[in-house]
Motif scaffolding. Structure first.
Motif, PDB file in Angstrom:
ATOM      1  N   GLN A  83       0.837  -1.201   0.000  1.00 50.72           N
ATOM      2  CA  GLN A  83       0.000   0.000   0.000  1.00 50.72           C
ATOM      3  C   GLN A  83       0.874   1.254   0.000  1.00 50.72           C
ATOM      4  O   GLN A  83       0.600   2.211  -0.732  1.00 50.72           O
ATOM      5  CB  GLN A  83      -0.924   0.017   1.217  1.00 50.72           C
ATOM      6  CG  GLN A  83      -2.003  -1.031   1.162  1.00 50.72           C
ATOM      7  CD  GLN A  83      -2.772  -1.145   2.456  1.00 50.72           C
ATOM      8  OE1 GLN A  83      -2.260  -0.839   3.540  1.00 50.72           O
ATOM      9  NE2 GLN A  83      -4.003  -1.606   2.368  1.00 50.72           N
ATOM     10  N   VAL A  84       1.916   1.251   0.807  1.00 52.20           N
ATOM     11  CA  VAL A  84       2.825   2.398   0.882  1.00 52.20           C
ATOM     12  C   VAL A  84       3.516   2.627  -0.459  1.00 52.20           C
ATOM     13  O   VAL A  84       3.663   3.775  -0.903  1.00 52.20           O
ATOM     14  CB  VAL A  84       3.864   2.198   2.015  1.00 52.20           C
ATOM     15  CG1 VAL A  84       4.994   3.209   1.928  1.00 52.20           C
ATOM     16  CG2 VAL A  84       3.178   2.263   3.374  1.00 52.20           C
ATOM     17  N   LEU A  85       3.913   1.561  -1.116  1.00 46.49           N
ATOM     18  CA  LEU A  85       4.579   1.698  -2.414  1.00 46.49           C
ATOM     19  C   LEU A  85       3.662   2.334  -3.462  1.00 46.49           C
ATOM     20  O   LEU A  85       4.143   2.861  -4.469  1.00 46.49           O
ATOM     21  CB  LEU A  85       5.086   0.339  -2.897  1.00 46.49           C
ATOM     22  CG  LEU A  85       6.257  -0.234  -2.096  1.00 46.49           C
ATOM     23  CD1 LEU A  85       6.535  -1.673  -2.517  1.00 46.49           C
ATOM     24  CD2 LEU A  85       7.504   0.629  -2.244  1.00 46.49           C
ATOM     25  N   GLU A  86       2.364   2.302  -3.217  1.00 47.07           N
ATOM     26  CA  GLU A  86       1.402   2.911  -4.140  1.00 47.07           C
ATOM     27  C   GLU A  86       1.180   4.404  -3.880  1.00 47.07           C
ATOM     28  O   GLU A  86       0.487   5.064  -4.654  1.00 47.07           O
ATOM     29  CB  GLU A  86       0.057   2.177  -4.062  1.00 47.07           C
ATOM     30  CG  GLU A  86       0.068   0.830  -4.750  1.00 47.07           C
ATOM     31  CD  GLU A  86       0.334   0.946  -6.238  1.00 47.07           C
ATOM     32  OE1 GLU A  86      -0.303   1.779  -6.913  1.00 47.07           O
ATOM     33  OE2 GLU A  86       1.198   0.195  -6.735  1.00 47.07           O
ATOM     34  N   TYR A  87       1.745   4.957  -2.817  1.00 47.12           N
ATOM     35  CA  TYR A  87       1.536   6.375  -2.505  1.00 47.12           C
ATOM     36  C   TYR A  87       1.760   7.289  -3.707  1.00 47.12           C
ATOM     37  O   TYR A  87       0.919   8.146  -3.995  1.00 47.12           O
ATOM     38  CB  TYR A  87       2.436   6.835  -1.364  1.00 47.12           C
ATOM     39  CG  TYR A  87       2.034   6.406   0.028  1.00 47.12           C
ATOM     40  CD1 TYR A  87       0.864   5.697   0.298  1.00 47.12           C
ATOM     41  CD2 TYR A  87       2.849   6.728   1.101  1.00 47.12           C
ATOM     42  CE1 TYR A  87       0.535   5.320   1.582  1.00 47.12           C
ATOM     43  CE2 TYR A  87       2.514   6.358   2.386  1.00 47.12           C
ATOM     44  CZ  TYR A  87       1.360   5.662   2.636  1.00 47.12           C
ATOM     45  OH  TYR A  87       1.035   5.302   3.911  1.00 47.12           O
TER      46      TYR A  87
END
Length: 109
Positions: A83-87
């Motif tokens: 999810q963080v990598l999608e920021y």
């Protein structure tokens, strides 16, 4: 959450070099960001009346992931990291981009 790694959002598009720099910075701080993301999720759940339960029960508002990031299963920690990598992609949808703040410039990659 972004401030944990010295990031913020700014209007407009990022250049390819800026985006690459931010993605490398996210990679370097991935677990810190994921931990902050999970902590924020837990707070949102608590505000919504949810509590920890060993088994998820939507009717009783119990969730087994309402524990510290370290206590999550590796699969759940990985889900949060992804999810963080999608920021960068998510803020781009809003017409914004991520930038490193001054504090992060001295904090390393």
């Amino acid at each position: 959450v972004l401030s944990v790694a010295g990031l913020s959002a700014d209007e407009g598009e990022a250049s390819q070099p800026e985006e690459a720099t931010v993605r490398a910075h996210i990679d370097a701080h991935l677990d810190s960001l994921a931990e902050a993301e999970h902590r924020q999720w837990v707070l949102e759940q608590v505000r919504g009346g949810w509590r920890y339960g060993s088994v998820r029960d939507d009717t009783l508002k119990r969730h087994d992931s309402m524990v510290s990031f370290a206590q999550l299963s590796e699969a759940d920690r990985m889900k949060t990291r992804l999810q963080v990598l999608e920021y960068p992609n998510l803020v781009r949808l809003l017409g914004w981009h991520l930038v490193r703040t001054e504090d992060a410039e001295t904090a390393g990659p």
